[in-house]
Design a protein around this motif. Structure first.
Motif, PDB file in Angstrom:
ATOM      1  N   PRO A 122      26.135  29.479  15.135  1.00 51.40           N
ATOM      2  CA  PRO A 122      25.971  28.299  14.277  1.00 51.40           C
ATOM      3  C   PRO A 122      24.568  28.144  13.709  1.00 51.40           C
ATOM      4  O   PRO A 122      24.274  27.120  13.117  1.00 51.40           O
ATOM      5  CB  PRO A 122      26.265  27.159  15.260  1.00 51.40           C
ATOM      6  N   TYR A 123      23.706  29.142  13.908  1.00 48.22           N
ATOM      7  CA  TYR A 123      22.313  28.968  13.456  1.00 48.22           C
ATOM      8  C   TYR A 123      22.197  29.089  11.942  1.00 48.22           C
ATOM      9  O   TYR A 123      21.233  28.644  11.348  1.00 48.22           O
ATOM     10  CB  TYR A 123      21.408  29.985  14.139  1.00 48.22           C
ATOM     11  N   VAL A 124      23.180  29.745  11.333  1.00 47.40           N
ATOM     12  CA  VAL A 124      23.159  29.925   9.879  1.00 47.40           C
ATOM     13  C   VAL A 124      24.403  29.277   9.289  1.00 47.40           C
ATOM     14  O   VAL A 124      25.515  29.494   9.779  1.00 47.40           O
ATOM     15  CB  VAL A 124      23.137  31.427   9.514  1.00 47.40           C
ATOM     16  N   LYS A 125      24.165  28.454   8.259  1.00 47.68           N
ATOM     17  CA  LYS A 125      25.294  27.809   7.587  1.00 47.68           C
ATOM     18  C   LYS A 125      25.121  27.994   6.087  1.00 47.68           C
ATOM     19  O   LYS A 125      24.056  27.705   5.558  1.00 47.68           O
ATOM     20  CB  LYS A 125      25.297  26.312   7.940  1.00 47.68           C
TER      21      LYS A 125
ATOM     22  N   LYS B  45      16.896  23.989  16.568  1.00 45.35           N
ATOM     23  CA  LYS B  45      15.939  23.230  17.368  1.00 45.35           C
ATOM     24  C   LYS B  45      16.591  22.793  18.688  1.00 45.35           C
ATOM     25  O   LYS B  45      15.995  22.916  19.754  1.00 45.35           O
ATOM     26  CB  LYS B  45      15.490  21.996  16.571  1.00 45.35           C
ATOM     27  N   GLU B  46      17.804  22.328  18.567  1.00 45.45           N
ATOM     28  CA  GLU B  46      18.525  21.877  19.755  1.00 45.45           C
ATOM     29  C   GLU B  46      18.682  23.026  20.747  1.00 45.45           C
ATOM     30  O   GLU B  46      18.411  22.889  21.929  1.00 45.45           O
ATOM     31  CB  GLU B  46      19.900  21.386  19.289  1.00 45.45           C
TER      32      GLU B  46
ATOM     33  N   ASP C 283      20.280  26.521   9.861  1.00 45.95           N
ATOM     34  CA  ASP C 283      20.514  25.126  10.203  1.00 45.95           C
ATOM     35  C   ASP C 283      19.481  24.758  11.268  1.00 45.95           C
ATOM     36  O   ASP C 283      19.674  25.006  12.454  1.00 45.95           O
ATOM     37  CB  ASP C 283      21.940  24.963  10.746  1.00 45.95           C
ATOM     38  N   PHE C 284      18.363  24.179  10.820  1.00 48.49           N
ATOM     39  CA  PHE C 284      17.260  23.956  11.747  1.00 48.49           C
ATOM     40  C   PHE C 284      17.588  22.922  12.813  1.00 48.49           C
ATOM     41  O   PHE C 284      16.999  22.939  13.891  1.00 48.49           O
ATOM     42  CB  PHE C 284      15.987  23.579  10.981  1.00 48.49           C
TER      43      PHE C 284
ATOM     44  N   SER D 142      10.464  28.860  18.893  1.00 51.59           N
ATOM     45  CA  SER D 142      11.801  28.704  18.355  1.00 51.59           C
ATOM     46  C   SER D 142      12.252  29.973  17.632  1.00 51.59           C
ATOM     47  O   SER D 142      13.369  30.458  17.828  1.00 51.59           O
ATOM     48  CB  SER D 142      11.765  27.518  17.384  1.00 51.59           C
ATOM     49  N   GLU D 143      11.397  30.524  16.792  1.00 49.24           N
ATOM     50  CA  GLU D 143      11.742  31.734  16.038  1.00 49.24           C
ATOM     51  C   GLU D 143      11.973  32.919  16.971  1.00 49.24           C
ATOM     52  O   GLU D 143      12.865  33.736  16.751  1.00 49.24           O
ATOM     53  CB  GLU D 143      10.625  32.071  15.037  1.00 49.24           C
TER      54      GLU D 143
END
Lengths: 506, 391
Positions: A362-365, A375-376, A370-371, A350-351
């Protein structure tokens, strides 16, 4: 001369060899073929005394033997040429050959006699080498000759060659094969380990195919084809060349203009190179390793600074910009070293998929990951690109090479890049994964991406390319159409011979 | 994943946790031998140590206060080490933070605690950050080895402190009395760290340190910046390839690390019972060697900010309890230092085994015989099962 009967070797969780029978006759080349992890190396390490079999027996010249160490193996005239050379770099060739051998002169070395014998063996088998040369000064091909001489010096009648061609140029491979044939004519038996199908067909007398520790085929070379061998290796029909739907190439998206780049030693690795890749086409760079391909790709990716010239992605000149700026201009890059540059081994799947986009919505909020979204996103990519991994939190380095490569490809292609540079995209990758990677690269043409594939594997070049550019000493020797050219023509250009006709130039 | 593998993985995790604990026990055993040769009863000594460290409310408070600078520094160390930057400059960064915070308190007029407290703590952060940023920039842009530069800056910091506390910042009262102790005057009350639990000594420092540890955890594993720090630490080549500004990230790692140590320095000044900055001319006189011991606490905590909390508490206890042991069995004070040193050596020496344990379980549940990449980093583990016929 050799019989291995029902050899079984287990490792925790893995059955590396499952009742494998293998034999070798004097004067033949018997190839062991199989994907990474099929059990080839395990079997040979058992023969060379590096592993002990759990079950089974080994017979040499009709009598059962127990081989507990490489020393035992050498005493039985079994030699092994490893993939990675086992030499002391700061000693001379003669000193390396003599290393570990008793001298006729007691405590004093007898290097003159050793040198004489090296020259003698060299003349006989076409292994020309200067016994007084220091090893670190030798080219890769020369080092391999020393390894073979070392084995011959110890009177090896049975020689195991573990992927000996992986590091050689086509010319060196031809030379090596001549030497090997000379050795079989003298009645020696050779075990050849490889997964390069055309080499296997060119050299072998018999071929044994292993898959998941079991023998899936034992055939004479007559009647074997690349397709039939690949089927035995993978266990299903394999397309060695992907279907290529016709795509009309568009405008040039990657333009390289008189690019000059220095290599690691300060020499000009790329010399005023010009190149154009159009939207929707795959341009393959063919060439012998070390002719500037790596430096060129690294410069496009921003890992190396050019001394002069321009690199345009669409209309932006990115020469000398940082990797982040070049990526922003639309480049994706599958680097040559997948563990060195392509991924972080200790990071999870994932990383690693986030390596480029880790700071973007959208990965950072609100400044935090935003895991849920991450993940999705990674689950989707893993599925879409058929990355075989137990979980998304598995570290990248515990995946197989093919799956790491698919992971990198997933990350690089998913952003629909303007330009995609792929360096050695399937090197060391098993056939199944290579097939899949080729399919994705070909598909990417329909997205209007300009694709530059750099490969030392001519089979791959022919399978993928819409056009082939041959690189030699940092310059493009010529541009050919894969439909009308031949291996011979490309081979000559790779060796620096200018093409007679330039009619194939676009 | 099969249950057997899961179980093996769990076992290996336990083992990895037990290794540093075992290292401490081994160090204590050697300490026991030393006690015996000095004619003291080791059981009695260690009993006194435990009681002195954790045996009463007073002991626990003393331990928590002793642990506080270790935790701050340790948290900073986890940030630096995760980015593969070795920060040995905690001592100097503590001094720099303490000095800047002290200067702030001396410069500003008397203000309410609501302003002064944040002001001096931020000054501490900034002072330490500057002292970390310098070796960070030297490493990133000029290739200067950070181990050397951080150690050298320790020396610079202590000399600067000696000059300031003996000269411009010295308590005027010391000059009048002619005693010339190198210390400032009592700093303004607005900057005193508030006391808790109605105890005369227990201030908010330990709580701030725990918050810092939590913040560092969030930074490292929940933010893009932390991701970059870890990525650069694990593989700078891949980080550069992916567009991460590697050099800037290295500078940031040492800056954050220094900031944490600087905060420790500020807490030492404003949490002290005399409410002033004092030195005896050496770094340790001000820091109590927390800049070094914090590294050990961080290593003991597996370079994880949260695990560094109990690790710091344990080492704080060892330091406090050591004094109690010295009094109880009448051994020279040097023995306590030797004991601490032994723990350090054992923890650091066994750290690679702990790492190997943690690395091994990842390999156990590899989905296929191991990756074939020819240039995968060395793991130090045994030959993995399966093949390595890379091309």
């Amino acid at each position: 001369m050799l019989e291995m009967r029902a050899i079984t070797k287990r490792f925790p969780g893995v059955l590396a060899n499952d009742r494998v029978d293998f034999d070798l006759r004097a004067g033949e080349v018997h190839t062991l073929l199989g994907e990474n992890g099929a059990g080839k190396s395990t079997l040979m390490k058992i023969l060379y005394g590096l592993y002990q079999p759990d079950e089974g027996e080994i017979l040499l010249n009709g009598s059962p033997v127990e081989i507990h160490s490489p020393t035992d193996a050498i005493d039985l005239n079994v030699g092994m040429i490893h993939q990675h050379f086992m030499m002391v770099e700061s000693l001379t060739v003669a000193e390396n050959v003599a290393l570990g051998l008793p001298s006729n002169r007691g405590f004093r070395t007898d290097l003159d006699a050793v040198s004489e014998r090296i020259t003698e063996l060299g003349t006989r088998y076409g292994l020309k080498i200067d016994p007084s040369a220091t090893v670190w000064q030798l080219s890769v091909g020369q080092k391999q000759r020393v390894e073979i001489i070392k084995a011959l010096f110890r009177d090896a009648n049975l020689l195991i060659l573990d992927e000996p061609t992986a590091v050689l140029t086509p010319q060196e491979v031809d030379q090596l094969f001549k030497t090997l044939r000379q050795m079989t004519e003298d009645g020696r038996g050779l075990i050849f380990i490889s997964h390069k199908l055309h080499e296997v067909l060119a050299l072998s007398d018999r071929i044994t195919v292993l898959r998941q520790g079991r023998i899936t085929g034992q055939v004479p070379v007559e009647g074997a084809t690349r397709e039939s061998l690949a089927r035995m290796m993978v266990g299903r029909e394999v397309k060695l060349a992907p279907d290529k739907p016709a795509v009309e190439p568009g405008r040039p998206r990657l333009r390289i203009e008189s690019l000059t780049v220095l290599g690691d030693r300060g020499d000009e690795a790329v010399r005023s190179l010009n190149l154009e890749v159009r939207a929707g086409e795959i341009l393959s760079i063919a060439g012998v390793s070390g002719n500037g391909q790596r430096e060129m790709a690294e410069t496009i990716g921003g890992l190396r600074q050019p001394t002069s010239g321009a690199i345009f992605i669409d209309d932006t000149d990115v020469a000398g910009k940082t990797p982040a700026e070049i990526r922003a201009a639309g480049l994706s890059y599958v680097p040559e070293g997948r563990m060195k540059n392509g991924c972080i081994g200790a990071f999870t799947v994932s990383e690693n998929l986030l390596l480029v986009d880790h700071q973007k919505a959208p990965y950072v909020k609100w400044g935090l990951f935003d895991f849920g979204v991450i993940k999705e996103h990674s689950a989707q990519l893993v599925k879409q690109y058929a990355v075989k991994t137990p979980t998304l939190d598995t570290t990248a380095r515990s995946l197989s090479g093919g799956n790491i490569q698919k992971l990198i490809l997933a990350r690089e292609i998913s952003g629909t890049p303007k330009v995609l540079v792929a360096s050695q995209p399937t090197r060391g990758v098993d056939i199944g994964a290579a097939e899949y990677i080729h399919k994705r690269l070909v598909e990417q043409r329909t997205e209007d991406t300009a694709i530059l594939v750099i490969s030392e594997d001519l089979d791959e070049v022919f399978a993928l390319a819409d056009r082939i550019a041959v690189i030699y000493e940092g310059q493009i020797m010529g541009m050919v159409d894969p439909a009308t050219t031949s291996r011979e023509e490309i081979g000559l250009m790779m060796a620096g011979v200018h093409p007679e006709t330039t009619s194939d130039r676009p | 994943m099969t249950s057997a593998v899961t179980q093996r993985r769990r076992q290996s995790k336990y083992l990895a946790f037990l290794i540093p604990v075992g290292a401490v026990v081994a160090a204590l055993l050697i300490g026991a031998i030393m006690l015996v040769t000095l004619g003291a009863n080791p059981l009695e000594g260690f009993q006194a140590l435990l009681k002195g460290a954790f045996g009463s409310k007073d002991a626990l408070i003393a331990t928590a206060l002793k642990a506080t600078p270790l935790l701050f520094v340790g948290v900073g160390i986890t940030i630096a080490f995760r980015a593969n930057v070795i920060n040995i400059g905690g001592e100097g960064q503590m001094v720099a933070g303490g000095l800047l915070a002290t200067l702030t308190a001396l410069t500003l007029p008397d203000l309410s605690a609501w302003i002064m407290l944040p002001a001096v703590l931020i000054a501490g952060l900034v002072g330490g950050a500057m002292w970390g940023a310098v070796p960070g920039a030297l490493k990133a842009y000029f290739g200067v080895n950070e181990i050397l530069s951080t150690i050298m800056l320790n020396v610079v910091a202590v000399q600067l402190m000696n000059y300031l506390l003996r000269g411009p910042l010295i308590d005027p009262g010391e000059l009048e009395r002619g005693t010339r102790i190198p210390q400032t005057a009592r700093l303004q009350e607005g900057a005193d760290l508030p006391l808790l639990f109605g105890d005369g000594r227990f201030h908010i420092g330990p709580l701030v340190a725990v918050l810092a540890a939590i913040a560092a955890y969030i930074l490292l594993w929940r933010t893009p910046l932390g991701y970059r720090l870890r990525a650069v630490g694990l593989n700078p080549d891949a980080s550069k390839y992916a567009g991460i500004p590697v050099k800037r990230t290295i500078v940031l790692a040492l800056t954050f690390s220094g900031a944490m140590a600087g905060l420790a320095g500020a807490v030492l000044v404003f949490g002290s019972e005399s409410h002033r900055m004092v030195t005896d001319g050496s770094t340790a006189g001000f820091t109590g060697s927390a800049g070094f011991n914090g590294i050990v606490a961080a290593l003991f905590g597996g370079l994880h900010p949260i695990w560094t909390i109990p690790a710091s508490f344990l080492f704080g206890g060892l330091l406090v309890g050591g004094n109690a042991m010295q009094r109880a069995v009448q051994v020279p004070s040097a023995l306590i230092l030797a004991l601490n040193g032994l723990v350090v050596v054992f923890v650091v020496a066994t750290d690679r085994y702990r790492k190997r344990m943690l690395a091994r379980d990842v390999r156990v549940d590899a989905p296929e015989p191991l990756a074939s990449a020819s240039n995968s980093p060395p793991t130090g583990g045994p030959e993995p099962p399966g093949e390595k016929d890379a091309s």
